[in-house]
Design a protein around this motif. Structure first.
Motif, PDB file in Angstrom:
ATOM      1  N   ILE A   4       0.845  -1.202   0.000  1.00 33.94           N
ATOM      2  CA  ILE A   4       0.000   0.000   0.000  1.00 33.94           C
ATOM      3  C   ILE A   4       0.875   1.246   0.000  1.00 33.94           C
ATOM      4  CG2 ILE A   4      -1.709   1.309   1.332  1.00 33.94           C
ATOM      5  CD1 ILE A   4      -2.783  -1.489   2.281  1.00 33.94           C
ATOM      6  N   LYS A   5       1.932   1.248   0.810  1.00 35.09           N
ATOM      7  CA  LYS A   5       2.839   2.400   0.866  1.00 35.09           C
ATOM      8  C   LYS A   5       3.543   2.640  -0.465  1.00 35.09           C
ATOM      9  CE  LYS A   5       4.004   2.528   5.772  1.00 35.09           C
ATOM     10  NZ  LYS A   5       5.078   2.347   6.760  1.00 35.09           N
ATOM     11  N   GLN A   6       3.826   1.573  -1.198  1.00 34.84           N
ATOM     12  CA  GLN A   6       4.541   1.697  -2.466  1.00 34.84           C
ATOM     13  C   GLN A   6       3.638   2.106  -3.627  1.00 34.84           C
ATOM     14  OE1 GLN A   6       6.435  -2.115  -2.916  1.00 34.84           O
ATOM     15  NE2 GLN A   6       7.966  -1.679  -1.359  1.00 34.84           N
ATOM     16  N   ASP A   7       2.344   2.006  -3.443  1.00 31.63           N
ATOM     17  CA  ASP A   7       1.386   2.293  -4.516  1.00 31.63           C
ATOM     18  C   ASP A   7       0.979   3.761  -4.447  1.00 31.63           C
ATOM     19  OD1 ASP A   7      -0.969   2.496  -6.131  1.00 31.63           O
ATOM     20  OD2 ASP A   7      -1.312   0.333  -5.865  1.00 31.63           O
ATOM     21  N   THR A  44      -2.656   8.044  -2.100  1.00 32.96           N
ATOM     22  CA  THR A  44      -2.406   9.369  -1.550  1.00 32.96           C
ATOM     23  C   THR A  44      -3.557   9.747  -0.623  1.00 32.96           C
ATOM     24  OG1 THR A  44      -1.349   9.940  -3.632  1.00 32.96           O
ATOM     25  CG2 THR A  44      -1.929  11.775  -2.186  1.00 32.96           C
ATOM     26  N   ASP A  45      -3.240  10.223   0.555  1.00 37.44           N
ATOM     27  CA  ASP A  45      -4.220  10.674   1.548  1.00 37.44           C
ATOM     28  C   ASP A  45      -5.054   9.554   2.175  1.00 37.44           C
ATOM     29  OD1 ASP A  45      -3.445  13.342   1.312  1.00 37.44           O
ATOM     30  OD2 ASP A  45      -4.840  13.683  -0.340  1.00 37.44           O
ATOM     31  N   PHE A  46      -4.680   8.301   1.982  1.00 37.47           N
ATOM     32  CA  PHE A  46      -5.390   7.187   2.621  1.00 37.47           C
ATOM     33  C   PHE A  46      -5.087   7.253   4.120  1.00 37.47           C
ATOM     34  CE2 PHE A  46      -5.767   2.245   2.709  1.00 37.47           C
ATOM     35  CZ  PHE A  46      -7.023   2.330   3.246  1.00 37.47           C
ATOM     36  N   ASP A  47      -6.135   7.263   4.939  1.00 35.34           N
ATOM     37  CA  ASP A  47      -5.966   7.398   6.389  1.00 35.34           C
ATOM     38  C   ASP A  47      -5.149   6.269   7.006  1.00 35.34           C
ATOM     39  OD1 ASP A  47      -7.234   9.812   6.488  1.00 35.34           O
ATOM     40  OD2 ASP A  47      -9.092   9.059   7.384  1.00 35.34           O
ATOM     41  N   LEU A  48      -5.104   5.107   6.389  1.00 39.13           N
ATOM     42  CA  LEU A  48      -4.263   4.030   6.899  1.00 39.13           C
ATOM     43  C   LEU A  48      -2.803   4.479   6.956  1.00 39.13           C
ATOM     44  CD1 LEU A  48      -3.914   1.030   7.768  1.00 39.13           C
ATOM     45  CD2 LEU A  48      -3.575   0.510   5.344  1.00 39.13           C
ATOM     46  N   LEU A  49      -2.398   5.295   5.994  1.00 33.76           N
ATOM     47  CA  LEU A  49      -1.021   5.794   5.945  1.00 33.76           C
ATOM     48  C   LEU A  49      -0.870   7.107   6.706  1.00 33.76           C
ATOM     49  CD1 LEU A  49      -0.241   5.049   2.192  1.00 33.76           C
ATOM     50  CD2 LEU A  49       0.083   3.574   4.194  1.00 33.76           C
ATOM     51  N   ARG A  50      -1.877   7.957   6.637  1.00 32.78           N
ATOM     52  CA  ARG A  50      -1.811   9.262   7.307  1.00 32.78           C
ATOM     53  C   ARG A  50      -1.958   9.160   8.825  1.00 32.78           C
ATOM     54  NH1 ARG A  50      -4.481  13.462   7.150  1.00 32.78           N
ATOM     55  NH2 ARG A  50      -6.536  12.543   7.245  1.00 32.78           N
ATOM     56  N   TRP A  69     -12.186   5.283   1.130  1.00 35.41           N
ATOM     57  CA  TRP A  69     -12.880   5.891  -0.002  1.00 35.41           C
ATOM     58  C   TRP A  69     -13.044   4.840  -1.098  1.00 35.41           C
ATOM     59  CZ3 TRP A  69      -9.441  10.842  -0.677  1.00 35.41           C
ATOM     60  CH2 TRP A  69      -9.588  11.660   0.446  1.00 35.41           C
ATOM     61  N   GLU A  70     -14.080   5.005  -1.904  1.00 34.11           N
ATOM     62  CA  GLU A  70     -14.384   4.003  -2.931  1.00 34.11           C
ATOM     63  C   GLU A  70     -13.211   3.770  -3.881  1.00 34.11           C
ATOM     64  OE1 GLU A  70     -17.831   2.654  -6.067  1.00 34.11           O
ATOM     65  OE2 GLU A  70     -18.180   4.399  -4.797  1.00 34.11           O
ATOM     66  N   VAL A  71     -12.495   4.807  -4.249  1.00 34.91           N
ATOM     67  CA  VAL A  71     -11.353   4.656  -5.156  1.00 34.91           C
ATOM     68  C   VAL A  71     -10.278   3.770  -4.520  1.00 34.91           C
ATOM     69  CG1 VAL A  71     -10.205   6.807  -4.442  1.00 34.91           C
ATOM     70  CG2 VAL A  71      -9.778   5.854  -6.716  1.00 34.91           C
ATOM     71  N   TYR A  72     -10.062   3.906  -3.216  1.00 30.91           N
ATOM     72  CA  TYR A  72      -9.095   3.061  -2.517  1.00 30.91           C
ATOM     73  C   TYR A  72      -9.625   1.632  -2.397  1.00 30.91           C
ATOM     74  CZ  TYR A  72      -6.951   7.519  -1.122  1.00 30.91           C
ATOM     75  OH  TYR A  72      -6.376   8.757  -1.112  1.00 30.91           O
TER      76      TYR A  72
END
Length: 137
Positions: free
Chosen positions: A99-102, A106-112, A122-125
């Motif tokens: 996920i981090k490499q993809d 961007t702005d995915f709360d799992l990473l933020r 979000w649906e796109v994620y």
């Protein structure tokens, strides 16, 4: 319908425990923002089950099968829970490293907000994560 990512420590309660049990009360959420997210869940929402700790990967798909309610074990109006039902294990687990490499996350709360145990997706994620699991919606 909304999409979620629910984190669990597999040593305490894994996706495989959820499969064995069929459904469970999703409890133990302490963080204010995570509780706020949990309180906005609806019957029929879908959730990816994410194993924390050494695994750090999405392992299964579940469905929210109740509206949020006060945790009966704590009798504290601030602590909410929902009932969750196992749907299926993903074909291919998706690791945090993937996920981090993809760059599509961007702005995915799992990473933020990495310490958050209930994460809106979000649906796109959601669509991208399903591509990575080799599952179809």
């Amino acid at each position: 319908m909304a999409y979620w990512l629910l984190k669990t420590e597999p040593e305490n309660y894994s996706y495989f425990d959820l499969e064995r049990d069929g459904s469970t009360v999703w409890d133990g959420v302490n963080n204010s923002l995570a509780l706020k997210h949990l309180r906005t869940m609806f019957l029929g929402d879908l959730a990816l089950i994410y194993h924390t700790g050494k695994e750090r990967q999405i392992i299964g798909l579940a469905e929210i099968v109740s509206q949020p309610y006060i945790d009966p074990a704590l009798n504290d109006s601030k602590r909410a829970v929902v009932d969750v039902r196992a749907l299926r294990k993903v074909n291919q687990p998706v690791t945090l490293a993937q996920i981090k490499q993809d760059n599509k996350f961007t702005d995915f709360d799992l990473l933020r907000l990495p310490r958050l145990s209930v994460v809106p997706v979000w649906e796109v994620y959601w669509q991208r994560l399903f591509e990575l699991t080799n599952n179809t919606n």
